[in-house]
Design an enzyme around this catalytic site. Sequence first.
Site, PDB file in Angstrom:
ATOM      1  N   SER A 139     -81.043 -22.253  14.132  1.00  0.00           N
ATOM      2  CA  SER A 139     -82.105 -22.678  15.060  1.00  0.00           C
ATOM      3  C   SER A 139     -81.506 -23.121  16.385  1.00  0.00           C
ATOM      4  CB  SER A 139     -82.898 -23.846  14.471  1.00  0.00           C
ATOM      5  OG  SER A 139     -83.535 -23.459  13.289  1.00  0.00           O
TER       6      SER A 139
ATOM      7  N   GLU B 124     -82.415 -41.013   5.824  1.00  0.00           N
ATOM      8  CA  GLU B 124     -83.868 -41.236   5.938  1.00  0.00           C
ATOM      9  C   GLU B 124     -84.681 -40.139   5.244  1.00  0.00           C
ATOM     10  OE1 GLU B 124     -87.245 -42.052   6.052  1.00  0.00           O
ATOM     11  OE2 GLU B 124     -87.420 -41.077   8.005  1.00  0.00           O
TER      12      GLU B 124
HETATM   13  C1  LIG Z   1     -87.385 -21.641  10.514  1.00  0.00           C
HETATM   14  C2  LIG Z   1     -86.043 -21.717   9.872  1.00  0.00           C
HETATM   15  C3  LIG Z   1     -85.016 -22.398  10.515  1.00  0.00           C
HETATM   16  C4  LIG Z   1     -83.748 -22.445   9.932  1.00  0.00           C
HETATM   17  N1  LIG Z   1     -82.740 -23.082  10.625  1.00  0.00           N
HETATM   18  C5  LIG Z   1     -81.491 -23.072  10.105  1.00  0.00           C
HETATM   19  C6  LIG Z   1     -80.404 -23.648  10.853  1.00  0.00           C
HETATM   20  O1  LIG Z   1     -80.588 -24.180  11.953  1.00  0.00           O
HETATM   21  N2  LIG Z   1     -79.160 -23.584  10.342  1.00  0.00           N
HETATM   22  C7  LIG Z   1     -78.916 -23.003   9.121  1.00  0.00           C
HETATM   23  O2  LIG Z   1     -77.759 -23.014   8.698  1.00  0.00           O
HETATM   24  N3  LIG Z   1     -79.914 -22.443   8.390  1.00  0.00           N
HETATM   25  C8  LIG Z   1     -81.187 -22.452   8.865  1.00  0.00           C
HETATM   26  N4  LIG Z   1     -82.211 -21.871   8.152  1.00  0.00           N
HETATM   27  C9  LIG Z   1     -81.888 -21.161   6.914  1.00  0.00           C
HETATM   28  C10 LIG Z   1     -82.411 -21.798   5.657  1.00  0.00           C
HETATM   29  O3  LIG Z   1     -81.678 -22.967   5.346  1.00  0.00           O
HETATM   30  C11 LIG Z   1     -82.323 -20.736   4.551  1.00  0.00           C
HETATM   31  O4  LIG Z   1     -83.213 -19.680   4.916  1.00  0.00           O
HETATM   32  C12 LIG Z   1     -82.710 -21.277   3.220  1.00  0.00           C
HETATM   33  O5  LIG Z   1     -81.726 -22.171   2.748  1.00  0.00           O
HETATM   34  C13 LIG Z   1     -82.894 -20.120   2.181  1.00  0.00           C
HETATM   35  O6  LIG Z   1     -81.803 -19.261   2.162  1.00  0.00           O
HETATM   36  P1  LIG Z   1     -81.967 -17.679   2.311  1.00  0.00           P
HETATM   37  O7  LIG Z   1     -82.827 -17.379   3.496  1.00  0.00           O
HETATM   38  O8  LIG Z   1     -80.611 -17.087   2.260  1.00  0.00           O
HETATM   39  O9  LIG Z   1     -82.801 -17.211   1.035  1.00  0.00           O
HETATM   40  P2  LIG Z   1     -82.219 -16.958  -0.430  1.00  0.00           P
HETATM   41  O10 LIG Z   1     -81.343 -18.099  -0.825  1.00  0.00           O
HETATM   42  O11 LIG Z   1     -81.651 -15.584  -0.490  1.00  0.00           O
HETATM   43  O12 LIG Z   1     -83.550 -17.034  -1.270  1.00  0.00           O
HETATM   44  C14 LIG Z   1     -84.457 -15.890  -1.375  1.00  0.00           C
HETATM   45  C15 LIG Z   1     -85.488 -16.230  -2.445  1.00  0.00           C
HETATM   46  O13 LIG Z   1     -84.847 -16.441  -3.706  1.00  0.00           O
HETATM   47  C16 LIG Z   1     -85.158 -17.722  -4.233  1.00  0.00           C
HETATM   48  N5  LIG Z   1     -83.987 -18.289  -4.924  1.00  0.00           N
HETATM   49  C17 LIG Z   1     -82.717 -18.353  -4.484  1.00  0.00           C
HETATM   50  N6  LIG Z   1     -81.917 -18.970  -5.378  1.00  0.00           N
HETATM   51  C18 LIG Z   1     -82.720 -19.321  -6.414  1.00  0.00           C
HETATM   52  C19 LIG Z   1     -82.506 -19.995  -7.665  1.00  0.00           C
HETATM   53  N7  LIG Z   1     -81.291 -20.441  -8.010  1.00  0.00           N
HETATM   54  N8  LIG Z   1     -83.575 -20.189  -8.488  1.00  0.00           N
HETATM   55  C20 LIG Z   1     -84.820 -19.743  -8.148  1.00  0.00           C
HETATM   56  N9  LIG Z   1     -85.084 -19.085  -6.992  1.00  0.00           N
HETATM   57  C21 LIG Z   1     -84.055 -18.886  -6.145  1.00  0.00           C
HETATM   58  C22 LIG Z   1     -85.541 -18.565  -3.025  1.00  0.00           C
HETATM   59  O14 LIG Z   1     -86.433 -19.608  -3.390  1.00  0.00           O
HETATM   60  C23 LIG Z   1     -86.238 -17.532  -2.132  1.00  0.00           C
HETATM   61  O15 LIG Z   1     -87.586 -17.381  -2.521  1.00  0.00           O
HETATM   62  C24 LIG Z   1     -83.497 -21.814   8.684  1.00  0.00           C
HETATM   63  C25 LIG Z   1     -84.539 -21.135   8.032  1.00  0.00           C
HETATM   64  C26 LIG Z   1     -85.790 -21.085   8.617  1.00  0.00           C
HETATM   65  C27 LIG Z   1     -86.885 -20.331   7.915  1.00  0.00           C
END
Ligand SMILES: Cc1cc2nc3c(=O)[nH]c(=O)nc-3n(C[C@H](O)[C@H](O)[C@H](O)COP(=O)(O)OP(=O)(O)OC[C@H]3O[C@@H](n4cnc5c(N)ncnc54)[C@H](O)[C@@H]3O)c2cc1C
Length: 382
Positions: free
Chosen positions: A153, A236
């Site tokens: 972000s 917090e």
């Molecule tokens: C608006 C926005 C802002 C963000 N800003 C930042 C930022 O500034 N910096 C940063 O580093 N990241 C940022 N993120 C990233 C965010 O932290 C990740 O998108 C989030 O942690 C999910 O990871 P992923 O997208 O790789 O999805 P994945 O981990 O690949 O997940 C995909 C799907 O699989 C499911 N899943 C995954 N593992 C499991 C499990 N063990 N059990 C059950 N279900 C599971 C998840 O629930 C999801 O539905 C941002 C995301 C958004 C949407």
Amino acid sequence: MDFDFTPEDEAFRAEVRKFLKQHLPKKQSFETLAEWQKQVRAKGWVGFAWPKEAGGGGGTIAQQVILKEEMAKAHAPALGSCFMGLAWVGPSILSYGTEEQKRKFIPDILDGKYQWCTGYSEPGSGSDLAALKTRAVRDGDDYVVDGQKIWTSIAMWSKWIILLVRTDASESKHEGITCVLVPMDSPGITVRPIKNMAGGAMFAEVFFDKVRVPVANRLGEEGQGWQVTVSALAHERSSIAEVAGLQRSLDEIKSLAKRSKKNGKLASKDPGVRRRIARADARIEAMRLNGLRLLTRQLKGENAGAETSVNKLQRAALEVELGELALEIEGGAGVLDKDAAPEKGKWQRMALSWPEVVIGGGTPNIQRNIIAERILGLPKDP
Ligand SMILES: Cc1cc2nc3c(=O)[nH]c(=O)nc-3n(C[C@H](O)[C@H](O)[C@H](O)COP(=O)(O)OP(=O)(O)OC[C@H]3O[C@@H](n4cnc5c(N)ncnc54)[C@H](O)[C@@H]3O)c2cc1C
């Protein structure tokens, strides 16, 4: 059971309300926001619970919650203009930084001089953050960083990034991670904005190609990055301020229902709309009470615990529900956008911005896993 704050805390609440009445900017422009930042800072309310010797307010956790709650109720602009700096970069530097790092970064964060962004997630390591692959190899007094971050972000407007890198691939995945602070104008960094479905580009992919980062910019010890991150995100967490924001949105939806027509009569008289409003009201109240339970634990010096996931899950569901409910009440006008839409598309933006709250900081599935394993004692996710 006593749900009330102490008389000192209530006196503080009255002081915050008075301040907001006198100083809250009527319009948000660059000048009014800069003035607002100065006034809040002068009160010692930016970094309110940070130690006084670090330039913070030296306030209590309970009063910090009150401050955030009142600010959220009043829809005040964010406390200080450096959101991530105040939320977790600053607290991490205060806990793990060298004296030089504290001197260099803390005053600028409190003054909101520039933005920080957070480089944790990578393609392939979001929920499973500890699987990250961006590498940092020691070369003299520098680390050389290669890899990619995603969903970063505000990367395009940030001066610094707090970055997690892998310094040792032979260790267990949580132990080979290190945290470094990197200027975003370092040679070898490329930022590629990603457009979101609400039409804006708030996050980006960030590429690192042989980026040299001085060892002096390491936060904590080599291999301590996981602890730095976990402790930073633990600040917090009672979420009472978020409850105040949700309550305010629901109150606005109630007014919207009182002035909008559905099937020829006022939406506020429609049984379906009334039922959804009542259900949201009850869920927000449950969230508030859970928040008070977490706050009580923190006041006793205990960890807020896994129950924070209950409120995170509830908040995600409520943000989606409220956005959808508002658009339904708007009826045909709900499909309009920006200036053509009622209230300049405020509810449209809320309805399309759910990923920020739902996915950011851990998805609902991950929260359910935490609740199942740590609160309900169910078997561990393999
Ligand atoms: C608006 C926005 C802002 C963000 N800003 C930042 C930022 O500034 N910096 C940063 O580093 N990241 C940022 N993120 C990233 C965010 O932290 C990740 O998108 C989030 O942690 C999910 O990871 P992923 O997208 O790789 O999805 P994945 O981990 O690949 O997940 C995909 C799907 O699989 C499911 N899943 C995954 N593992 C499991 C499990 N063990 N059990 C059950 N279900 C599971 C998840 O629930 C999801 O539905 C941002 C995301 C958004 C949407």
